[in-house]
Design an enzyme around this catalytic site. Structure first.
Site, PDB file in Angstrom:
ATOM      1  N   SER A  50      36.438  38.961  39.952  1.00 54.66           N
ATOM      2  CA  SER A  50      37.847  38.738  39.673  1.00 54.66           C
ATOM      3  C   SER A  50      38.322  37.435  40.341  1.00 54.66           C
ATOM      4  CB  SER A  50      38.658  39.953  40.124  1.00 54.66           C
ATOM      5  OG  SER A  50      39.933  39.957  39.540  1.00 54.66           O
ATOM      6  N   ASP A 205      37.651  43.518  34.532  1.00 49.69           N
ATOM      7  CA  ASP A 205      37.526  43.170  35.948  1.00 49.69           C
ATOM      8  C   ASP A 205      36.450  44.023  36.643  1.00 49.69           C
ATOM      9  OD1 ASP A 205      38.024  42.881  38.754  1.00 49.69           O
ATOM     10  OD2 ASP A 205      40.103  42.366  38.341  1.00 49.69           O
TER      11      ASP A 205
END
Length: 311
Positions: A50, A205
């Site tokens: 991320s 993510d």
């Protein structure tokens, strides 16, 4: 350890953390650079999830820690791709998502105990309506004539949104993806950003499965691993109000997972240098890690707190 330790095989793992986690991590990178006498760009492997994927993309593209700090401080960065990057980042609240459950398949996997409850919960969130074009501009701007970064071992971790399986794009045997695809996938926060399709699969993510995925480098048998994890903490951190949800729902789960990953690495003979968010850091950051109004204060606090790891 210092830069004179030329035979040490050292890796760098950077976990998820949103806007404030990225600011905290830049401060931690400064502490690591100065404390170890080591340039993080020289890591044998760079692993990011991320916001961590965003930072290892920069490091793997040759951006120095000093340039990252200058960008966070609002100074004019050397590389043109960094000049508008922070201003282009998403705001503190997500746009309206689409109606419906993001991944019913992942939810069913949770009911069968095939994935962790927190991972299954990410499948309940609706498909995000955010725009990740700022990440595409970063990837292309840093590497206009390449499909990947120059660093030979830069891994960007995402999660298959139907199976909960983690994929480290850029690692040996991983699905083929462009840098832009992999970076946007790793940053695709469920409920905020839409999944990214790569090779017919949907990815989100990687933090939905592990805050840092430090265990993915175990086969490399590194001598030392530097782990920077703003969404984990060593030991419980008390909180009041809205921050209690972040501590109880996310941070406790992510911290326990990282504890186990680091224990496994240590048992295998890898020395681990771990920096994570302290109570002092979290008091400044607050419960919303996307709140850019706290970015500079977070950076300034972390420049103090992360140095303590090397005193």
């Amino acid at each position: 350890m210092t830069s004179s330790d030329t035979q040490i095989r050292r890796g760098l793992v950077i976990g998820c953390g949103g806007t404030l986690g990225a600011a905290w991590t830049v401060a931690a990178l400064v502490a690591v650079r100065d404390g170890l006498g080591w340039d993080p760009r020289d890591a044998d492997v760079l692993v990011g999830t991320s916001a961590g994927a965003e930072l290892v993309t920069m490091l793997g593209s040759g951006v120095s820690v000093g340039e990252l700090l200058s960008m966070q401080l609002g100074e004019q960065p050397t590389h043109p791709a960094l000049r508008d990057h922070l201003a282009d980042a998403p705001g503190r609240m997500p746009p309206l998502p689409r109606l419906g459950v993001g991944s019913p398949t992942l939810v069913r996997a949770g009911l069968r105990h095939e994935v962790a409850p927190a991972t299954a919960l990410s499948g309940l969130l609706p498909t995000g309506g955010g725009d990740a074009s700022w990440l595409h501009r970063l990837a292309v701007g840093l590497n206009p004539d390449r499909d990947w970064v120059p660093h030979p071992a830069t891994w960007l971790v995402a999660m298959d949104y139907d199976t909960g399986t983690r994929v480290a794009f850029g690692s040996p045997g991983s699905p083929e993806a462009t840098l832009s695809q992999a970076l946007r996938a790793s940053w695709a926060i469920p409920g905020w950003m839409p999944p990214v399709r790569i090779g017919g699969r949907r990815y989100v993510d990687g933090g939905a499965a592990s805050t840092a995925s430090a265990d993915l480098v175990a086969p490399l048998e590194l001598d030392e691993l530097v782990v920077l994890a703003p969404m984990a903490s060593t030991g419980p951190v008390r909180a009041r109000g809205a921050a209690r949800a972040e501590r109880l729902v996310l941070r406790s789960w992510m911290s326990a997972g990282l504890d186990a990953e680091i224990a496994a690495a240590t048992a295998a003979g890898t020395r681990v240098v771990r920096l994570d968010a302290t109570a002092e850091d979290l008091a400044v950051m607050g419960p919303n890690f996307m709140d850019d109004r706290r970015r500079l204060a977070t950076l300034e606090a972390a420049l103090r707190t992360t140095r303590k790891a090397f005193v």
